[in-house]
Design a protein around this motif. Structure first.
Motif, PDB file in Angstrom:
ATOM      1  N   GLN A   1      -6.259 134.639  -5.814  1.00  0.00           N
ATOM      2  CA  GLN A   1      -5.473 135.843  -6.076  1.00  0.00           C
ATOM      3  C   GLN A   1      -6.116 137.065  -5.439  1.00  0.00           C
ATOM      4  O   GLN A   1      -5.429 137.934  -4.881  1.00  0.00           O
ATOM      5  N   GLY A   2      -7.449 137.118  -5.473  1.00  0.00           N
ATOM      6  CA  GLY A   2      -8.165 138.236  -4.851  1.00  0.00           C
ATOM      7  C   GLY A   2      -7.951 138.284  -3.353  1.00  0.00           C
ATOM      8  O   GLY A   2      -7.708 139.361  -2.779  1.00  0.00           O
ATOM      9  N   TYR A   3      -8.049 137.141  -2.706  1.00  0.00           N
ATOM     10  CA  TYR A   3      -7.857 137.097  -1.250  1.00  0.00           C
ATOM     11  C   TYR A   3      -6.425 137.454  -0.864  1.00  0.00           C
ATOM     12  O   TYR A   3      -6.193 138.132   0.141  1.00  0.00           O
TER      13      TYR A   3
ATOM     14  N   GLU B   1     -10.348 133.760  -7.183  1.00  0.00           N
ATOM     15  CA  GLU B   1     -10.652 133.841  -5.751  1.00  0.00           C
ATOM     16  C   GLU B   1      -9.375 133.912  -4.931  1.00  0.00           C
ATOM     17  O   GLU B   1      -9.222 134.792  -4.076  1.00  0.00           O
TER      18      GLU B   1
ATOM     19  N   ASN C   1      -4.376 139.413  -2.651  1.00  0.00           N
ATOM     20  CA  ASN C   1      -4.223 140.859  -2.902  1.00  0.00           C
ATOM     21  C   ASN C   1      -4.852 141.700  -1.796  1.00  0.00           C
ATOM     22  O   ASN C   1      -4.339 142.764  -1.435  1.00  0.00           O
ATOM     23  N   ASN C   2      -5.986 141.221  -1.254  1.00  0.00           N
ATOM     24  CA  ASN C   2      -6.694 141.940  -0.185  1.00  0.00           C
ATOM     25  C   ASN C   2      -6.192 141.562   1.212  1.00  0.00           C
ATOM     26  O   ASN C   2      -6.731 142.045   2.206  1.00  0.00           O
ATOM     27  N   GLN C   3      -5.194 140.679   1.250  1.00  0.00           N
ATOM     28  CA  GLN C   3      -4.629 140.196   2.522  1.00  0.00           C
ATOM     29  C   GLN C   3      -5.725 139.642   3.440  1.00  0.00           C
ATOM     30  O   GLN C   3      -5.713 139.836   4.650  1.00  0.00           O
ATOM     31  N   ASP C   4      -6.675 138.958   2.816  1.00  0.00           N
ATOM     32  CA  ASP C   4      -7.830 138.406   3.535  1.00  0.00           C
ATOM     33  C   ASP C   4      -7.539 136.946   3.915  1.00  0.00           C
ATOM     34  O   ASP C   4      -7.912 136.015   3.202  1.00  0.00           O
TER      35      ASP C   4
ATOM     36  N   ARG D   1     -10.720 134.496   4.474  1.00  0.00           N
ATOM     37  CA  ARG D   1     -11.318 133.955   3.248  1.00  0.00           C
ATOM     38  C   ARG D   1     -10.359 133.009   2.533  1.00  0.00           C
ATOM     39  O   ARG D   1     -10.788 132.016   1.943  1.00  0.00           O
TER      40      ARG D   1
END
Length: 222
Positions: A159-161, A157, A163-166, A169
Motif C-alpha cells: 500500500q505504501g509503494y 509495504e 501510494n508513493n507511486q514507487d 519498489r
C-alpha cells in the motif's frame, strides 16, 4: 529449484579451478528474507532485487530505453514515460483490488510459511522429546505471531509503494504473469510474445543503452 541450482554450482565450481573459472547463478527474489538471501549468496547464488526476472522489463529505467529506441525524445519521452508509469500503476492497482489483494497476500504468505518450515533446524536436539518440543515451539511462533506479522508487513509495504507511486519498489514484491503483456501494450502497442522477440533482438546489439539499463538492475556476478 534453488536446491538443484546450489548443487549444480558446487559440482561446477569443484571442477573449474583448473580453468580459473568460477560459476555463479541468479534466482528470483520471490519471498526470500535477508537471512535466506545471505545464505544463498554464500553458496554463490545471487538473488534479484525483484520478485521475478520478468519484472525488470517493466522498470521505468528500462522502459525509458525502450521508448528512446522507439524514437521518443525530449518532452515526448518524458510524457510517454509518465503515461507508462501511470498506466502500469493503474493495472497493478486493478489487479490488487477487492478480494484479489487478499488472494495475492495469501499466495505470498504460503511461500513464507513453506520456507519457514523448511528451515526449522532440529539438528541439535538429542532425543525425540526435545525434537517434538523444539518443533512445537517453532510452529507456535509461526501461528501465534509470524503469520500475522508477515501479512501486516506485506500489506503495509504494498500500500505504501502504491501510494508513493514507487513502481521500482513495488516490483520487489509484485508478481503477475500478465505484467509483461501490459508493459508491451503500453510501450509498443503489441503483445508479450512479439515484445519478447523484439527484446531478444535488441539485446544482441553490443553495449546498447537498453542492455546497460538491464545490467544495472541485475546482481553483479563476481
Amino acid at each position: 529449484g534453488v536446491v538443484q541450482a546450489v548443487s549444480a554450482l558446487r559440482k561446477l565450481n569443484k571442477g573449474m579451478p583448473i580453468l580459473n573459472i568460477k560459476c555463479a547463478g541468479i534466482v528470483d527474489r520471490d519471498t526470500r528474507d535477508n537471512s535466506q538471501i545471505q545464505k544463498l549468496e554464500g553458496e554463490g547464488i545471487k538473488v534479484l532485487l525483484y520478485s521475478e526476472i520478468e519484472n525488470i522489463f517493466s522498470l521505468p529505467s528500462v522502459a525509458n530505453e525502450v521508448l528512446k529506441i522507439e524514437g521518443f525524445d525530449g518532452d515526448d519521452l518524458i510524457n510517454k514515460k509518465e503515461e507508462f508509469k501511470g498506466r502500469l500503476l493503474d493495472y497493478i492497482k486493478k489487479e490488487l483490488s477487492d478480494d484479489k489483494f487478499e488472494k495475492f497476500i495469501v499466495k505470498r504468505i504460503h511461500r513464507r510459511i513453506d520456507n519457514y518450515l523448511k528451515n526449522i533446524d532440529l539438528s541439535n536436539t538429542q532425543n525425540s522429546n526435545e525434537m517434538k518440543d523444539k518443533l512445537t515451539s517453532e510452529v507456535l511462533t509461526l501461528t501465534d505471531s509470524k503469520i500475522n506479522e508477515w501479512i501486516s508487513e506485506m500489506k503495509d509495504e504494498i500500500q505504501g509503494y502504491i501510494n508513493n507511486q514507487d513502481i521500482d519498489r513495488l516490483l520487489y514484491i509484485y508478481e503477475n504473469k500478465g505484467l509483461l503483456n501490459e508493459t508491451a501494450l503500453i510501450l509498443k502497442s503489441t503483445r508479450k510474445p512479439d515484445f519478447e522477440n523484439w527484446l531478444m533482438r535488441q539485446l544482441k546489439v553490443p553495449n546498447s543503452s537498453l542492455l546497460q539499463a538491464i545490467k544495472a538492475v541485475l546482481p553483479e556476478l563476481s
